[in-house]
Design a protein around this motif. Structure first.
Motif, PDB file in Angstrom:
ATOM      1  N   PRO A   1       0.785  -1.236   0.000  1.00 16.08           N
ATOM      2  CA  PRO A   1       0.000   0.000   0.000  1.00 16.08           C
ATOM      3  C   PRO A   1       0.820   1.291   0.000  1.00 16.08           C
ATOM      4  O   PRO A   1       0.277   2.352   0.262  1.00 16.08           O
ATOM      5  CB  PRO A   1      -0.814  -0.122   1.290  1.00 16.08           C
ATOM      6  CG  PRO A   1       0.074  -0.880   2.211  1.00 16.08           C
ATOM      7  CD  PRO A   1       0.799  -1.873   1.314  1.00 16.08           C
ATOM      8  N   PHE A   2       2.143   1.222  -0.323  1.00 19.54           N
ATOM      9  CA  PHE A   2       2.889   2.484  -0.353  1.00 19.54           C
ATOM     10  C   PHE A   2       2.299   3.378  -1.434  1.00 19.54           C
ATOM     11  O   PHE A   2       1.811   2.920  -2.459  1.00 19.54           O
ATOM     12  CB  PHE A   2       4.396   2.270  -0.518  1.00 19.54           C
ATOM     13  CG  PHE A   2       4.849   1.698  -1.833  1.00 19.54           C
ATOM     14  CD1 PHE A   2       5.146   2.530  -2.896  1.00 19.54           C
ATOM     15  CD2 PHE A   2       5.008   0.328  -1.992  1.00 19.54           C
ATOM     16  CE1 PHE A   2       5.600   2.004  -4.110  1.00 19.54           C
ATOM     17  CE2 PHE A   2       5.459  -0.207  -3.183  1.00 19.54           C
ATOM     18  CZ  PHE A   2       5.746   0.632  -4.250  1.00 19.54           C
ATOM     19  N   LYS A   3       2.303   4.684  -1.175  1.00 19.85           N
ATOM     20  CA  LYS A   3       1.561   5.613  -2.023  1.00 19.85           C
ATOM     21  C   LYS A   3       2.388   6.281  -3.107  1.00 19.85           C
ATOM     22  O   LYS A   3       1.846   6.871  -4.027  1.00 19.85           O
ATOM     23  CB  LYS A   3       0.900   6.670  -1.141  1.00 19.85           C
ATOM     24  CG  LYS A   3      -0.131   6.052  -0.229  1.00 19.85           C
ATOM     25  CD  LYS A   3      -0.768   7.062   0.668  1.00 19.85           C
ATOM     26  CE  LYS A   3      -1.790   6.360   1.563  1.00 19.85           C
ATOM     27  NZ  LYS A   3      -2.257   7.202   2.630  1.00 19.85           N
ATOM     28  N   GLY A   4       3.698   6.208  -2.992  1.00 15.41           N
ATOM     29  CA  GLY A   4       4.553   6.847  -3.988  1.00 15.41           C
ATOM     30  C   GLY A   4       4.647   6.027  -5.260  1.00 15.41           C
ATOM     31  O   GLY A   4       4.093   4.931  -5.369  1.00 15.41           O
ATOM     32  N   ASP A   5       5.359   6.560  -6.228  1.00 17.94           N
ATOM     33  CA  ASP A   5       5.527   5.904  -7.518  1.00 17.94           C
ATOM     34  C   ASP A   5       6.524   4.746  -7.422  1.00 17.94           C
ATOM     35  O   ASP A   5       7.344   4.681  -6.514  1.00 17.94           O
ATOM     36  CB  ASP A   5       6.025   6.906  -8.562  1.00 17.94           C
ATOM     37  CG  ASP A   5       5.027   8.023  -8.805  1.00 17.94           C
ATOM     38  OD1 ASP A   5       3.843   7.846  -8.448  1.00 17.94           O
ATOM     39  OD2 ASP A   5       5.432   9.061  -9.333  1.00 17.94           O
ATOM     40  N   PHE A   6       6.440   3.836  -8.392  1.00 14.49           N
ATOM     41  CA  PHE A   6       7.366   2.712  -8.493  1.00 14.49           C
ATOM     42  C   PHE A   6       8.034   2.801  -9.858  1.00 14.49           C
ATOM     43  O   PHE A   6       7.358   2.867 -10.873  1.00 14.49           O
ATOM     44  CB  PHE A   6       6.620   1.382  -8.357  1.00 14.49           C
ATOM     45  CG  PHE A   6       7.522   0.196  -8.520  1.00 14.49           C
ATOM     46  CD1 PHE A   6       8.307  -0.242  -7.464  1.00 14.49           C
ATOM     47  CD2 PHE A   6       7.615  -0.465  -9.729  1.00 14.49           C
ATOM     48  CE1 PHE A   6       9.159  -1.328  -7.609  1.00 14.49           C
ATOM     49  CE2 PHE A   6       8.458  -1.556  -9.881  1.00 14.49           C
ATOM     50  CZ  PHE A   6       9.231  -1.980  -8.822  1.00 14.49           C
ATOM     51  N   THR A   7       9.368   2.813  -9.877  1.00 15.49           N
ATOM     52  CA  THR A   7      10.120   2.901 -11.131  1.00 15.49           C
ATOM     53  C   THR A   7      11.162   1.801 -11.153  1.00 15.49           C
ATOM     54  O   THR A   7      11.857   1.570 -10.160  1.00 15.49           O
ATOM     55  CB  THR A   7      10.834   4.267 -11.244  1.00 15.49           C
ATOM     56  OG1 THR A   7       9.866   5.297 -11.163  1.00 15.49           O
ATOM     57  CG2 THR A   7      11.581   4.379 -12.564  1.00 15.49           C
ATOM     58  N   THR A   8      11.263   1.115 -12.283  1.00 20.63           N
ATOM     59  CA  THR A   8      12.337   0.142 -12.467  1.00 20.63           C
ATOM     60  C   THR A   8      13.114   0.554 -13.710  1.00 20.63           C
ATOM     61  O   THR A   8      12.533   0.903 -14.726  1.00 20.63           O
ATOM     62  CB  THR A   8      11.805  -1.305 -12.568  1.00 20.63           C
ATOM     63  OG1 THR A   8      12.921  -2.184 -12.733  1.00 20.63           O
ATOM     64  CG2 THR A   8      10.843  -1.500 -13.704  1.00 20.63           C
ATOM     65  N   GLN A   9      14.443   0.560 -13.589  1.00 20.69           N
ATOM     66  CA  GLN A   9      15.283   1.057 -14.664  1.00 20.69           C
ATOM     67  C   GLN A   9      16.424   0.088 -14.928  1.00 20.69           C
ATOM     68  O   GLN A   9      17.198  -0.220 -14.031  1.00 20.69           O
ATOM     69  CB  GLN A   9      15.844   2.422 -14.285  1.00 20.69           C
ATOM     70  CG  GLN A   9      16.697   3.047 -15.338  1.00 20.69           C
ATOM     71  CD  GLN A   9      17.052   4.477 -14.980  1.00 20.69           C
ATOM     72  OE1 GLN A   9      16.505   5.060 -14.065  1.00 20.69           O
ATOM     73  NE2 GLN A   9      17.976   5.036 -15.707  1.00 20.69           N
ATOM     74  N   GLY A  10      16.503  -0.407 -16.167  1.00 20.04           N
ATOM     75  CA  GLY A  10      17.602  -1.268 -16.564  1.00 20.04           C
ATOM     76  C   GLY A  10      17.707  -2.538 -15.759  1.00 20.04           C
ATOM     77  O   GLY A  10      18.781  -3.077 -15.575  1.00 20.04           O
ATOM     78  N   THR A  11      16.582  -3.025 -15.281  1.00 17.43           N
ATOM     79  CA  THR A  11      16.588  -4.150 -14.357  1.00 17.43           C
ATOM     80  C   THR A  11      15.240  -4.838 -14.401  1.00 17.43           C
ATOM     81  O   THR A  11      14.324  -4.392 -15.074  1.00 17.43           O
ATOM     82  CB  THR A  11      16.890  -3.639 -12.933  1.00 17.43           C
ATOM     83  OG1 THR A  11      16.991  -4.748 -12.061  1.00 17.43           O
ATOM     84  CG2 THR A  11      15.819  -2.712 -12.443  1.00 17.43           C
ATOM     85  N   THR A  12      15.092  -5.916 -13.679  1.00 15.49           N
ATOM     86  CA  THR A  12      13.829  -6.641 -13.639  1.00 15.49           C
ATOM     87  C   THR A  12      13.192  -6.503 -12.273  1.00 15.49           C
ATOM     88  O   THR A  12      13.845  -6.670 -11.255  1.00 15.49           O
ATOM     89  CB  THR A  12      14.061  -8.145 -13.921  1.00 15.49           C
ATOM     90  OG1 THR A  12      14.682  -8.273 -15.197  1.00 15.49           O
ATOM     91  CG2 THR A  12      12.749  -8.902 -13.927  1.00 15.49           C
TER      92      THR A  12
END
Length: 159
Positions: free
Chosen positions: A115-126
């Motif tokens: 339930p964390f409210k911030g954004d989720f970003t994945t970069q150059g990874t899985t």
């Protein structure tokens, strides 16, 4: 008091309130494998929260739920870096106002409904996930990959 003295005094007060990001490296040195145990991070006190960096040089599984912290309306993110060949598995729920940025050549496996409210970003990874995200932006950048099996971008979208 001159204007210059006032400006310098205000600058000193402002600098005193700046919170420095901390870089942590998981050692697993605690007896319990908990995120919130400072002994697992090889530092004297604390554990990573939004604004910090958590490095994982080897695979680890954390079953404890924990909070990222962060403040509403800010871009506070916890950066998780996994080394090549390492997988960080988070089985407990991740909560808080902050978000997660996943970097490094390893993987992040989110297992709980987070339930964390911030954004989720994945970069150059899985980033492998079997969790659900109710509200936030999910971004996949520069060769990143997201998902295992079906990836539901918006299961409530009927358009």
């Amino acid at each position: 008091m001159t204007v210059r003295s006032l400006v310098l005094a205000l600058a000193a007060v402002a600098v005193g309130d700046v919170v420095q990001a901390t870089e942590y490296t998981w050692t697993g040195g605690g007896e319990d494998g908990r995120w919130t145990d400072p002994k697992n991070w090889g530092v004297g006190s604390g554990c990573p929260v939004a604004g910090d960096t958590a490095n994982f040089d080897a695979s680890a599984t954390i079953t404890e739920s924990f909070s990222l912290g962060g403040e509403t309306g800010t871009s506070d993110v916890l950066t998780i870096v996994t080394a090549k060949g390492a997988t960080l598995t988070l089985s407990g729920a991740v909560s808080g106002e902050g978000g997660i940025r996943k970097t490094g050549d390893g993987s992040l496996d989110l297992r709980a409904d987070n339930p964390f409210k911030g954004d989720f970003t994945t970069q150059g990874t899985t980033a492998l996930t079997t969790s659900s995200r109710e509200s936030s932006i999910v971004t996949v950048r520069n060769g990143g990959a997201l998902g295992r099996g079906k990836v539901w971008i918006d299961p409530d979208d009927t358009a």
